[in-house]
Design a protein around this motif. Structure first.
Motif, PDB file in Angstrom:
ATOM      1  N   PHE A  20       0.816  -1.218   0.000  1.00  0.00           N
ATOM      2  CA  PHE A  20       0.000   0.000   0.000  1.00  0.00           C
ATOM      3  C   PHE A  20       0.852   1.272   0.000  1.00  0.00           C
ATOM      4  O   PHE A  20       0.668   2.143  -0.849  1.00  0.00           O
ATOM      5  N   HIS A  21       1.779   1.402   0.957  1.00  0.00           N
ATOM      6  CA  HIS A  21       2.564   2.637   1.086  1.00  0.00           C
ATOM      7  C   HIS A  21       3.467   2.867  -0.124  1.00  0.00           C
ATOM      8  O   HIS A  21       3.583   3.987  -0.618  1.00  0.00           O
ATOM      9  N   GLU A  22       4.083   1.821  -0.589  1.00  0.00           N
ATOM     10  CA  GLU A  22       4.954   1.928  -1.766  1.00  0.00           C
ATOM     11  C   GLU A  22       4.158   2.388  -2.986  1.00  0.00           C
ATOM     12  O   GLU A  22       4.577   3.275  -3.728  1.00  0.00           O
ATOM     13  N   SER A  23       2.995   1.798  -3.177  1.00  0.00           N
ATOM     14  CA  SER A  23       2.151   2.151  -4.311  1.00  0.00           C
ATOM     15  C   SER A  23       1.631   3.579  -4.181  1.00  0.00           C
ATOM     16  O   SER A  23       1.575   4.323  -5.162  1.00  0.00           O
ATOM     17  N   LYS A  24       1.257   3.988  -2.963  1.00  0.00           N
ATOM     18  CA  LYS A  24       0.782   5.351  -2.720  1.00  0.00           C
ATOM     19  C   LYS A  24       1.867   6.369  -3.094  1.00  0.00           C
ATOM     20  O   LYS A  24       1.586   7.370  -3.754  1.00  0.00           O
ATOM     21  N   ASN A  25       3.109   6.079  -2.710  1.00  0.00           N
ATOM     22  CA  ASN A  25       4.213   6.981  -3.037  1.00  0.00           C
ATOM     23  C   ASN A  25       4.457   7.068  -4.540  1.00  0.00           C
ATOM     24  O   ASN A  25       4.755   8.136  -5.064  1.00  0.00           O
ATOM     25  N   ARG A  26       4.330   5.937  -5.233  1.00  0.00           N
ATOM     26  CA  ARG A  26       4.515   5.948  -6.695  1.00  0.00           C
ATOM     27  C   ARG A  26       3.431   6.776  -7.376  1.00  0.00           C
ATOM     28  O   ARG A  26       3.706   7.529  -8.311  1.00  0.00           O
ATOM     29  N   VAL A  27       2.189   6.645  -6.909  1.00  0.00           N
ATOM     30  CA  VAL A  27       1.089   7.420  -7.499  1.00  0.00           C
ATOM     31  C   VAL A  27       1.330   8.908  -7.270  1.00  0.00           C
ATOM     32  O   VAL A  27       1.189   9.714  -8.190  1.00  0.00           O
TER      33      VAL A  27
END
Length: 107
Positions: A20-27
């Motif tokens: 979740f956090h990794e994907s949120k940062n990429r977005v």
């Protein structure tokens, strides 16, 4: 916009997982990059249909990201895969429409 919606779909798929956090940062990163690109390409005396469409799609992606972020957190259970697929379908539809319009014969 292709990257924006691809990352947005991956973010929706990552809800309820350890990514979740990794994907949120990429977005957030690709949204910021898209905003910068649009700002650099803005010409006050010449607005094209493609630029307007890019701008609207970017605004839509931002609103969708914020809505998902506010209403679904990492603690939320995994969302149905159809939601991520719907975003990918929108991305594909937008790309096809842009390519068709780019090569259309103008009167």
């Amino acid at each position: 916009m292709k990257r924006v919606y691809g990352e947005l779909a991956a973010f929706v798929d990552a809800i309820g997982t350890d990514k979740f956090h990794e994907s949120k940062n990429r977005v957030m990163s690709v949204l910021k990059e898209a905003e910068s690109t649009l700002a650099a390409g803005y010409i006050t005396w010449r607005k094209t249909e493609v630029f307007n469409r890019l701008y609207v799609c970017n605004e839509h992606a931002n609103k969708l990201f914020l809505y998902v972020l506010e209403n679904f957190s990492e603690d939320h259970s995994k969302l149905p895969s159809e939601l991520g697929q719907a975003i990918r379908d929108y991305q594909i539809h937008w790309i096809i429409r842009t390519k068709v319009n780019r090569f259309a014969i103008k009167p």
